[in-house]
Enzyme design. Structure first.
Site, PDB file in Angstrom:
ATOM      1  N   ASP A 198       0.834  -1.201   0.000  1.00 42.97           N
ATOM      2  CA  ASP A 198       0.000   0.000   0.000  1.00 42.97           C
ATOM      3  C   ASP A 198       0.868   1.251   0.000  1.00 42.97           C
ATOM      4  OD1 ASP A 198       0.783  -0.691   2.679  1.00 42.97           O
ATOM      5  OD2 ASP A 198      -0.686   0.734   3.455  1.00 42.97           O
ATOM      6  N   GLU A 241      -0.132  -1.037   5.609  1.00 35.76           N
ATOM      7  CA  GLU A 241       0.966  -0.679   6.516  1.00 35.76           C
ATOM      8  C   GLU A 241       0.905   0.796   6.892  1.00 35.76           C
ATOM      9  OE1 GLU A 241       4.982   0.699   7.807  1.00 35.76           O
ATOM     10  OE2 GLU A 241       3.865   1.350   6.025  1.00 35.76           O
ATOM     11  N   GLU A 242       0.323   1.619   6.005  1.00 34.44           N
ATOM     12  CA  GLU A 242       0.373   3.076   6.201  1.00 34.44           C
ATOM     13  C   GLU A 242      -0.771   3.593   7.076  1.00 34.44           C
ATOM     14  OE1 GLU A 242       2.866   4.721   5.473  1.00 34.44           O
ATOM     15  OE2 GLU A 242       3.835   3.930   3.678  1.00 34.44           O
ATOM     16  N   GLU A 252      11.815  -1.920   3.499  1.00 35.46           N
ATOM     17  CA  GLU A 252      11.569  -0.489   3.697  1.00 35.46           C
ATOM     18  C   GLU A 252      12.767   0.324   3.193  1.00 35.46           C
ATOM     19  OE1 GLU A 252       9.047   1.297   4.828  1.00 35.46           O
ATOM     20  OE2 GLU A 252       7.738  -0.148   5.850  1.00 35.46           O
ATOM     21  N   HIS A 262       6.480   9.501   1.424  1.00 32.16           N
ATOM     22  CA  HIS A 262       5.266  10.319   1.654  1.00 32.16           C
ATOM     23  C   HIS A 262       5.391  11.718   1.056  1.00 32.16           C
ATOM     24  CE1 HIS A 262       4.220   7.744   5.470  1.00 32.16           C
ATOM     25  NE2 HIS A 262       4.706   7.022   4.480  1.00 32.16           N
TER      26      HIS A 262
END
Lengths: 357, 357
Positions: free
Chosen positions: B71, B129-130, B158, B332
């Site tokens: 995601d 996960e977010e 990650e 992000h």
């Protein structure tokens, strides 16, 4: 119903408390007051919105303004009024009894009764005191009809427990800011924490010892306080901004500029933005007319700390005091109640002074 | 479209970035991944919600879990992806390129390619996960199928700039409160200012020097910070409550109980309420399998500071590291972009280790 100004101050208090007049809805009460005072030919009556002015024109050497607001904060199940007794002391209970219809009732009764006072009197009953300053009936009248405010002394009937409270402190608000650098709190050393940066601001405020400053016979205790603090972005972010709102209450001998300089000096080294300020009011209790007033009513003079409309008179050069029945700590309270004895005391005191008895 | 796992990792990255999969809407991407890996008979495929598990069963002496979330945070005009160059360096630009579809793409390619790795591999690609931890696909899988997590080592893809980041710090949040007595700010001496009372809290946080704590070959730098402060009732009221939210990031050698005791000791004398805590993850980089991994990929090991899902493995007793392409500071970010060279480096590193080349 015609308001009967020959009734007792207690009965007048009940009558005008039982006519609801929450700020913005004072029309009916203003009508009743206007009609009642117009029945008395020794009074010249002027209506300005929902503010009623009634004055004697006897050619006396001195003129006194005696004023009170007729609005209240919202009713909360505490109208109509009730007579109650607590441990033998009698009260009138209900919204407006303290703030400030008992004071207005005493004024209305004496306005009708005193056809030949030793000073000329300008009575003022005004609306919208409990809401934003721009709507304040006294302020609007002062802007339109400043000549009505020419006087040697002014008495505001705000609750003061039947004592005389002179003048008032000024008030100034400022935002004190610290800035930092935002970062993820997992790598806090990359940022700079603005909340931590505010530590010395709070320490200086905590250490600050406010002074008591003598002004025209009264001692004004000051105060410098944080009233709000905000900072923070999210639970995992080093904050880049912290804001502390401070409120400085300053003696009426100090100007707004002097108050600002003092706050900037206490918080030297920090970013300070002045957001709001209002001058205090000198009590003028060293003037002969004020001394005569104090002697006649037999009340003790104290400094007023909270800002009230007396400052509007002070700004026009008229010394002003608060003098009214009721405990100011019960103003706006759901258990608002005024001791009957204080209503009588204030009526007696004002009558004694104004009639020269 | 069938996802072509024989394409380059770059092309796979583009393909899976251009299939939007904001948290909660991973269904289509999960379908594509499932279909693509089911085409490879050396992999046993298990689907759990929108989480896909693919694993070898070669009877190797050791098993490694390699995982990544599929995601992304919401798209903001940055899909579809674009190839860009900045001062001669080539990037793939767009939402998800860093966090963490380039890492997932490398994993997908190697899952298909490596039919005979030197360790058994359990690949996991998971959703949500977010967003809040309760929806995390890896957490849900661990709760339902803990046997799938039996492994000797785990790698989470990650973004870590192609370096190996081991374990992670734990995190604890607490509210520190001061209480006072409300009063009108015109008579501040009647009250007690809770914001002023917070001065020593901020002073202690400002003076606090965080330690760096060695754990299994890495040094974990801690941090103790105010992340939020609130206090105040109104501009004319002495506040009776001030709350400082603090976030303590603690080395993985410390338990939550030890972290709580530390915070309570730093803030001794104040009311402290722990609101949230998560254990850190030990890197386990002193284990032989971890040393072999480091040697094979030729990457430098660093401590991971931010909390990541490696802690879920650590909680199950499996040492875990982060190893993926992309700069975590660009995760992000609207200008999220991954250097092509890092995608290739990570692919080469993982292949070298897993194939024993």
């Amino acid at each position: 119903m015609l308001l009967d100004l020959s009734a007792s101050s207690l009965d007048i208090t009940r009558a005008i408390c039982d006519i609801p007049s929450v700020s913005g809805a004072e029309g009916r009460l203003a009508d009743e007051i206007e009609e009642a005072v117009r029945a008395h030919p020794h009074l010249e009556v002027i209506r300005h919105g929902n503010t009623i002015v009634a004055r004697t024109n006897l050619g006396r050497a001195q003129r006194v303004v005696i004023a009170g607001h007729i609005d209240t904060v919202p009713i909360n199940g505490n109208v109509p009024t009730r007579r109650i007794a607590i441990e033998g002391e009698e009260f009138l209970w209900g919204r407006g009894t303290v703030d400030m219809k008992a004071g207005v009732a005493v004024q209305l009764r004496l306005a009708a009764e005193l056809t030949a006072p030793i000073v000329d009197i300008t009575w003022m009953w005004y609306d919208n005191e409990e809401v934003e300053a721009s709507k304040n009936g006294l302020g609007l009248l002062a802007a339109d009809r400043p000549e009505l405010f020419q006087a040697d002394f002014a008495i505001l009937g705000e609750p003061s427990n039947g004592q005389v409270e002179g003048g008032c402190n000024g008030t100034l608000r400022a935002i004190v800011r610290t800035r930092g650098v935002r970062a993820h709190s997992a790598r806090s050393w990359v940022g700079e924490n603005a909340i931590h940066g505010a530590a010395p601001i709070l320490a200086r405020l905590a250490e600050y010892r406010a002074r008591e400053i003598p002004v025209e016979g009264l001692g004004y205790r000051e105060g410098l306080n944080a009233v709000r603090i905000t900072g923070g972005v999210a639970g995992n972010v080093i904050p880049d901004l912290c804001e502390v709102e401070v409120n400085y209450r300053f003696a009426p001998s100090r100007s707004i500029a002097g108050a600002e300089a003092h706050v900037r000096s206490v918080l030297a080294g920090f970013e300070v933005e002045i957001t709001d300020a209002a001058d205090g009011a000198r009590p003028g209790l060293d003037a002969p007319i004020a001394q005569q007033f104090l002697a006649a009513v037999g009340a003790e003079a104290r400094p007023k700390y909270g800002w009230t409309d007396v400052a509007r008179f002070s700004a026009l050069g008229v010394p002003a005091v608060n003098y009214g029945p009721g405990d100011p700590h019960l103003a706006h309270h759901d258990e608002e109640r005024v001791p009957l004895a204080q209503i009588e005391d204030v009526e007696r005191g004002l009558r004694a002074w104004l009639s020269g008895a």
